[in-house]
Design a protein around this motif. Sequence first.
Motif, PDB file in Angstrom:
ATOM      1  N   ARG A  45       0.847  -1.192   0.000  1.00 11.66           N
ATOM      2  CA  ARG A  45       0.000   0.000   0.000  1.00 11.66           C
ATOM      3  C   ARG A  45       0.886   1.246   0.000  1.00 11.66           C
ATOM      4  N   GLU A  46       0.471   2.251  -0.772  1.00  9.59           N
ATOM      5  CA  GLU A  46       1.266   3.460  -0.890  1.00  9.59           C
ATOM      6  C   GLU A  46       0.415   4.705  -0.699  1.00  9.59           C
ATOM      7  N   PHE A  47       1.066   5.748  -0.270  1.00  8.48           N
ATOM      8  CA  PHE A  47       0.432   7.037  -0.057  1.00  8.48           C
ATOM      9  C   PHE A  47       0.045   7.671  -1.391  1.00  8.48           C
ATOM     10  N   VAL A  48      -1.135   8.298  -1.418  1.00 11.08           N
ATOM     11  CA  VAL A  48      -1.579   9.013  -2.610  1.00 11.08           C
ATOM     12  C   VAL A  48      -1.708  10.516  -2.324  1.00 11.08           C
ATOM     13  N   ALA A  49      -2.513  10.853  -1.303  1.00  7.57           N
ATOM     14  CA  ALA A  49      -2.760  12.266  -1.014  1.00  7.57           C
ATOM     15  C   ALA A  49      -3.262  12.400   0.416  1.00  7.57           C
ATOM     16  N   ALA A  50      -3.087  13.592   0.976  1.00  6.40           N
ATOM     17  CA  ALA A  50      -3.569  13.870   2.318  1.00  6.40           C
ATOM     18  C   ALA A  50      -3.996  15.326   2.413  1.00  6.40           C
ATOM     19  N   ILE A  51      -4.866  15.590   3.385  1.00 12.66           N
ATOM     20  CA  ILE A  51      -5.370  16.942   3.590  1.00 12.66           C
ATOM     21  C   ILE A  51      -5.477  17.189   5.086  1.00 12.66           C
ATOM     22  N   SER A  52      -5.113  18.391   5.496  1.00 21.20           N
ATOM     23  CA  SER A  52      -5.170  18.739   6.912  1.00 21.20           C
ATOM     24  C   SER A  52      -6.609  18.873   7.392  1.00 21.20           C
ATOM     25  N   TRP A  53      -6.776  18.994   8.706  1.00 23.00           N
ATOM     26  CA  TRP A  53      -8.125  19.038   9.278  1.00 23.00           C
ATOM     27  C   TRP A  53      -8.938  20.186   8.722  1.00 23.00           C
ATOM     28  N   SER A  54      -8.282  21.290   8.433  1.00 21.50           N
ATOM     29  CA  SER A  54      -8.997  22.477   7.947  1.00 21.50           C
ATOM     30  C   SER A  54      -9.139  22.506   6.438  1.00 21.50           C
ATOM     31  N   GLY A  55      -8.357  21.670   5.773  1.00 20.89           N
ATOM     32  CA  GLY A  55      -8.316  21.724   4.317  1.00 20.89           C
ATOM     33  C   GLY A  55      -7.300  22.711   3.793  1.00 20.89           C
ATOM     34  N   GLY A  56      -6.596  23.369   4.694  1.00 24.97           N
ATOM     35  CA  GLY A  56      -5.671  24.398   4.273  1.00 24.97           C
ATOM     36  C   GLY A  56      -4.358  23.884   3.717  1.00 24.97           C
ATOM     37  N   SER A  57      -4.041  22.632   4.020  1.00 28.14           N
ATOM     38  CA  SER A  57      -2.793  22.037   3.525  1.00 28.14           C
ATOM     39  C   SER A  57      -3.091  20.714   2.856  1.00 28.14           C
ATOM     40  N   THR A  58      -2.459  20.492   1.731  1.00 26.32           N
ATOM     41  CA  THR A  58      -2.611  19.231   1.016  1.00 26.32           C
ATOM     42  C   THR A  58      -1.232  18.702   0.631  1.00 26.32           C
ATOM     43  N   TYR A  59      -1.160  17.393   0.484  1.00 26.19           N
ATOM     44  CA  TYR A  59       0.093  16.710   0.153  1.00 26.19           C
ATOM     45  C   TYR A  59      -0.212  15.640  -0.889  1.00 26.19           C
ATOM     46  N   TYR A  60       0.719  15.437  -1.804  1.00 25.41           N
ATOM     47  CA  TYR A  60       0.510  14.467  -2.868  1.00 25.41           C
ATOM     48  C   TYR A  60       1.772  13.648  -3.109  1.00 25.41           C
ATOM     49  N   ALA A  61       1.554  12.404  -3.497  1.00 25.02           N
ATOM     50  CA  ALA A  61       2.656  11.605  -4.011  1.00 25.02           C
ATOM     51  C   ALA A  61       3.073  12.183  -5.354  1.00 25.02           C
ATOM     52  N   ASP A  62       4.356  12.064  -5.655  1.00 25.07           N
ATOM     53  CA  ASP A  62       4.852  12.616  -6.920  1.00 25.07           C
ATOM     54  C   ASP A  62       4.136  12.000  -8.123  1.00 25.07           C
ATOM     55  N   SER A  63       3.736  10.742  -7.983  1.00 25.10           N
ATOM     56  CA  SER A  63       3.138  10.022  -9.102  1.00 25.10           C
ATOM     57  C   SER A  63       1.758  10.554  -9.487  1.00 25.10           C
ATOM     58  N   VAL A  64       1.116  11.303  -8.590  1.00 25.15           N
ATOM     59  CA  VAL A  64      -0.229  11.796  -8.880  1.00 25.15           C
ATOM     60  C   VAL A  64      -0.303  13.321  -8.901  1.00 25.15           C
ATOM     61  N   LYS A  65       0.774  13.970  -8.546  1.00 25.22           N
ATOM     62  CA  LYS A  65       0.779  15.433  -8.478  1.00 25.22           C
ATOM     63  C   LYS A  65       0.413  16.023  -9.831  1.00 25.22           C
ATOM     64  N   GLY A  66      -0.513  16.974  -9.814  1.00 22.07           N
ATOM     65  CA  GLY A  66      -0.970  17.600 -11.046  1.00 22.07           C
ATOM     66  C   GLY A  66      -2.129  16.889 -11.715  1.00 22.07           C
ATOM     67  N   ARG A  67      -2.431  15.661 -11.270  1.00 17.09           N
ATOM     68  CA  ARG A  67      -3.547  14.897 -11.848  1.00 17.09           C
ATOM     69  C   ARG A  67      -4.663  14.664 -10.831  1.00 17.09           C
ATOM     70  N   PHE A  68      -4.296  14.484  -9.580  1.00 22.80           N
ATOM     71  CA  PHE A  68      -5.282  14.194  -8.528  1.00 22.80           C
ATOM     72  C   PHE A  68      -5.425  15.422  -7.626  1.00 22.80           C
ATOM     73  N   THR A  69      -6.642  15.599  -7.100  1.00 27.15           N
ATOM     74  CA  THR A  69      -6.898  16.680  -6.156  1.00 27.15           C
ATOM     75  C   THR A  69      -7.695  16.149  -4.977  1.00 27.15           C
ATOM     76  N   ILE A  70      -7.181  16.367  -3.783  1.00 27.24           N
ATOM     77  CA  ILE A  70      -7.890  15.976  -2.573  1.00 27.24           C
ATOM     78  C   ILE A  70      -8.592  17.196  -2.005  1.00 27.24           C
ATOM     79  N   SER A  71      -9.802  16.981  -1.501  1.00 27.44           N
ATOM     80  CA  SER A  71     -10.556  18.066  -0.885  1.00 27.44           C
ATOM     81  C   SER A  71     -11.453  17.468   0.197  1.00 27.44           C
ATOM     82  N   ARG A  72     -12.013  18.339   1.006  1.00 24.88           N
ATOM     83  CA  ARG A  72     -12.894  17.857   2.061  1.00 24.88           C
ATOM     84  C   ARG A  72     -14.014  18.853   2.291  1.00 24.88           C
TER      85      ARG A  72
END
Length: 121
Positions: A45-72
Amino acid sequence: QVQLVESGGGLVQAGGSLRLSCAASGRTFSSYAMGWFRQAPGKEREFVAAISWSGGSTYYADSVKGRFTISRDNAKNTVYLQMNSLKPEDTAVYYCASGYGSSWEYEYDYWGQGTQVTVSS
């Protein structure tokens, strides 16, 4: 009891899009970070994306950066993963998780059952 339920997976052609959703219950959703991970057949299993509790910070794996968007949406207790320009190598079971951190699995203490995403070439 904390529950995370993913939905939105399916079969899509390469270049297509899908939006995954993860509905959370049983804990104060807005107090925790949320993450998406994936596991392809025969791989860890590998990391894809994450988002902080507020939604103010997001993180992406290099393999999906620019293609995937995480939101809450904290009002709906739901986290989303918009996946565009999908590739066959994105084929995997996608899991959402609730916890405290970003890209490390051990920082998440609750996990969903997963939803299958299959990208055909």
